[in-house]
Design an enzyme around this catalytic site. Structure first.
Site, PDB file in Angstrom:
ATOM      1  N   CYS A 124       0.825  -1.209   0.000  1.00 19.24           N
ATOM      2  CA  CYS A 124       0.000   0.000   0.000  1.00 19.24           C
ATOM      3  C   CYS A 124       0.854   1.252   0.000  1.00 19.24           C
ATOM      4  O   CYS A 124       0.395   2.333  -0.369  1.00 19.24           O
ATOM      5  CB  CYS A 124      -0.931  -0.003   1.209  1.00 19.24           C
ATOM      6  SG  CYS A 124      -2.200  -1.283   1.151  1.00 19.24           S
TER       7      CYS A 124
ATOM      8  N   GLU B 120      -2.863  -4.350  -4.830  1.00 23.59           N
ATOM      9  CA  GLU B 120      -4.162  -4.577  -4.183  1.00 23.59           C
ATOM     10  C   GLU B 120      -5.220  -3.580  -4.690  1.00 23.59           C
ATOM     11  O   GLU B 120      -5.963  -2.984  -3.916  1.00 23.59           O
ATOM     12  CB  GLU B 120      -4.036  -4.465  -2.658  1.00 23.59           C
ATOM     13  CG  GLU B 120      -3.224  -5.568  -2.042  1.00 23.59           C
ATOM     14  CD  GLU B 120      -3.221  -5.534  -0.526  1.00 23.59           C
ATOM     15  OE1 GLU B 120      -3.840  -4.626   0.071  1.00 23.59           O
ATOM     16  OE2 GLU B 120      -2.599  -6.423   0.084  1.00 23.59           O
TER      17      GLU B 120
END
Length: 783
Positions: A231, A356
């Site tokens: 992330c 993601e």
């Protein structure tokens, strides 16, 4: 009489090539870089810490004033005459008084600066004077209580920024040391980029890495290194010059003092001292192929996207990175690499776009990256994304994008319970091996116990058997024990110690003994029920709000077999509050209700099949950033996501929610529309989990066997196709531990493989695989 139990390895039936199957994934979370892998010992070396990094931070975080005798000092941080515009803050010391000294002390990370007796440390700083004069300053390595280990003096002699260097030798070992800078002279002194590195970094590189941590990475013998996230790569501003910018690789190369410090999305500051050049160099040093991951101009955390017509600079970043890694010295970015000290290419083969990712905005942009990279660099393998879950709408969206673009790999991420991994051991058996291959870029089984390591080993045998799986790496890799953002982790450390987990040794066994080609195997003579138990989902149903005020009404539970309905009173819940609905014993039923969110940011959970707080299922509405409709399961306190779809719960709007459970099949509907569909499969424990491969360069046959059962398993291991009568085999075995055993700083290798030699005669060995064991046979020069 039943068939004799045996594990056959058909050594002449060579299957798919294993290529770069097992590697490692590095992300700067848990202070993995600053205070960790990156060997800099000074925290906040350029006075750039800011509340944007962490609400508790300020520009003097990590520093304390020093006033000894009658001297006083005022500390200020200014920006009017910076060392460089990329890091505009610098320290101003205004020293006053007669006798004594005053200055500043750096506390290091966590407990302090780790010093080792008789080891050398390189100090450097930039300094300038406010007016044309000379000042003498003292720099010392000290204990927390002020004991001096080594002290030296520097003469500051310029009104312009100038770099000063010293070398120190610690006279004692102290994990809680301090760096102290003081002066007797009154007046103003400006400091910036105050640095202290151990001389003994990995390979003694300047601006280097912690030797003890990297040696554990090197011992894994990974095929690849995925970096820098996670992330980390896509959470931040779209402007590369912003203080909270996304991770932009060009900000991480060049003179170290010009790397702009930025916010780390895990709640701290990152200096970017460990940058892309260092990542490529690390990969090369440990024999791993680099896999850099780049953002695609979309931030799912903030729902911000670069307009597609303005996407070209982001695409250029990807193309320039390939040139930086592979271009010769006549190219623009190849010459930059050469100037940094590496004239030879880094031989980049892979590049990842996104991490993601969820939502159409990313996948709309991915197309442009894929096309541009393939047009200019058809040799580069491109990795697409499929969200943070093992199933659901965004997972399907990622795979659809990969098939449309003919991506080389799809990056799958999931963190699941050990029971989920056992239940889904055959997950990849039916994946198309000719389509995009799976890159299992992040996975773990929610713990660092021996049991977690055992189950992960079992799961990995399934990865190795399936040619649809091309790459796989455990995550996260590193964690500073005093700065935990996430767990479990593969390697834990503090300022002066490192320990590998049980999971680490599972990974090491599989990486060290991967082999080049899969071999056909079969298990015979074992009888076990291969059908999962269809135990119906029954138990309590409850509603719990998550940071909202909400009302739930028209509540009812319907028996779908008999038509019987139970009705319940309306419920109002505030903040984080839970209310039980009923204890449901039916096997085919529907829970229905209307709901309205009155205020708040997130949503709620509907628990069902609740046995206790550690064993239950749930339907989560809202979830992460109010974007999820998610079905999850808690087993023995460990959570798994079974499936997820995008959904946002809006305020002051009435919704109809319906949950249908039949046996272990789960369907959810919102306003009559199917939202989630899944089955909570229970694990079937196999007699043994096994795989075999050929290390062609050595002629070795490798056999990996995992026994997760509570009893040992005896079987013959037959090596079909080998003509030698006697073979030597090294056996590596993880066994003999309680399932909840873990390694620790006190007992860093409590769990570690044992090793022995055996002789195999006539291509057969009778072997007892210990209960709860991971066993690797390396049969030497078999072929």
């Amino acid at each position: 009489m039943g068939k004799e139990q045996r594990l056959q390895v058909l050594t002449r039936n060579v299957g798919h090539k294993l290529n770069d199957l097992y590697g490692i994934f590095y992300e700067d979370l848990n202070h993995a870089a600053d205070g960790g892998l990156y060997a800099e010992l000074i925290q906040n070396r350029s006075f750039e810490f800011d509340p944007i990094d962490n609400s508790q931070y300020h520009s003097l975080t990590g520093w304390e004033k020093v006033e000894r005798g009658h001297k006083k000092v005022d500390l200020g941080v200014e920006t009017s005459q910076p060392l460089n515009p990329k890091n505009s803050h610098y320290l101003v010391l205004d020293v006053q008084g007669n006798d004594g000294v005053a200055g500043i002390m750096n506390l290091g990370f966590s407990s302090g600066i780790s010093l080792k007796k008789e080891e050398e440390y390189f100090f450097s700083c930039y300094a300038r004077l406010a007016k044309d004069e000379h000042k003498e300053i003292s720099i010392a390595l000290e204990s927390r209580g002020g004991k001096v280990y080594h002290q030296q003096r520097l003469k500051i002699d310029s009104t312009k920024w100038k770099k000063y260097k010293l070398t120190f030798t610690a006279t004692e070992t102290d994990p809680c040391g301090r760096l102290v800078i003081t002066t007797e002279a009154v007046g103003l002194l400006h400091l910036d980029m105050v640095s202290l590195f151990p001389k003994s970094t990995y390979k003694n590189r300047p601006n280097g890495l912690r030797r003890d941590i990297v040696e554990y990475l090197e011992a894994l013998k990974p095929k690849f290194l995925r970096f820098p996230g996670g992330c980390l790569i896509h959470d931040g501003s779209l402007n590369s010059d912003d203080r909270d910018s996304m991770y932009r690789w060009k900000n991480t190369i060049g003179p170290i003092e010009e790397h702009p410090t930025v916010r780390n999305n895990w709640g701290y500051n990152q200096t970017l001292g460990l940058g892309y050049y260092e990542y490529f160099q690390l990969a090369e040093d440990i024999g791993a192929k680099p896999i850099p991951i780049l953002p695609a101009g979309y931030n799912p955390h903030r729902q911000e996207a670069v307009p597609i017509e303005e996407l070209q600079p982001w695409i250029d970043d990807a193309l320039d990175l390939i040139e930086f890694a592979n271009g010769d010295m006549t190219t623009k970015w190849g010459s930059v690499r050469a100037e940094l000290g590496h004239p030879e290419p880094f031989d980049l083969e892979y590049i990842g776009i996104g991490n993601e990712e969820v939502g159409a905005a990313f996948f709309d942009r991915y197309d442009y990256f894929h096309q541009a990279i393939k047009e200019k660099h058809p040799e580069i393998k491109i990795i697409n994304s499929s969200g943070p879950f093992a199933a659901g709408s965004e997972y399907d969206r990622g795979w659809a994008s990969a098939r449309k673009n003919n991506s080389d790999f799809v990056d799958e991420h999931y963190y699941q319970s050990p029971e989920w991994m056992l239940a889904h051991y055959h997950r990849y058996d039916h994946f198309d091996p000719t389509g995009p291959k799976v890159f299992l870029g992040e996975y773990a089984s929610k713990g660092n116990t021996f049991y977690n390591a055992l189950v992960e080993a079992a799961y990995m045998t399934g990865l190795e058997k399936n040619s649809a799986v091309g790459l796989a790496c455990y995550a996260p890799l590193l964690c500073h024990a005093d700065y935990v953002n996430w767990q479990p982790n593969l390697i834990w450390f503090n300022n002066h110690q490192v320990y590998p987990t049980a999971n680490y040794f599972t990974q090491q066994l599989f990486m060290n003994h991967q082999g080049e080609y899969a071999l056909e195997t079969s298990l015979e003579g074992f009888n076990w029920d291969q059908t999962p138990e269809n135990k119906p989902i029954t138990g309590k149903a409850m509603i719990e709000t998550n940071q909202i005020n909400g009302e739930f009404y028209d509540l009812k539970i319907i028996n779908k077999k008999t038509g019987v309905e139970k009705h319940y009173s309306s419920i109002k819940l505030n903040g984080i509050e839970k209310s039980e609905i009923d204890d449901v014993e039916w096997t085919d039923y529907q829970i229905s209700f209307k709901m309205k969110k009155l205020s708040g940011d997130l949503g709620f959970k509907l628990y069902f099949g609740h046995e206790d707080e550690k064993n239950q299922l749930f339907w989560e509405i809202g979830g992460w950033l109010n974007q999820d409709s998610l079905i999850g399961a808690d087993v023995n306190g460990m959570n798994s996501c079974l499936t997820q779809s995008i959904f946002t719960l809006e305020p002051d709007k009435e919704y109809q929610f319906d949950l249908h459970i039949s046996g272990r099949t789960i369907l959810t509907y919102i306003n009559g529309n199917l939202m989630n569909e899944t089955e909570d499969v229970l694990p079937v424990i196999e007699p043994l989990y096994y795989t075999a491969s050929l290390d062609k360069s050595k002629g070795d046959v490798l056999v990996k066997v995992v026994n997760v059962q509570d009893v040992p398993v005896k079987t013959k291991v037959e090596l079909v196709g080998i003509t030698k009568d006697k073979l030597e085999s090294t056996i590596y075995e993880l066994s003999g531990h309680a399932l909840n055993d873990q390694n620790s700083f006190e007992y860093p290798e409590k769990i570690k493989p044992k090793q022995k030699m055996i002789v195999i005669e006539d291509q057969v060995v009778d072997y007892e695989f210990a209960q709860h064991s991971v066993t690797v046979f390396r049969i030497h020069q078999a072929l």
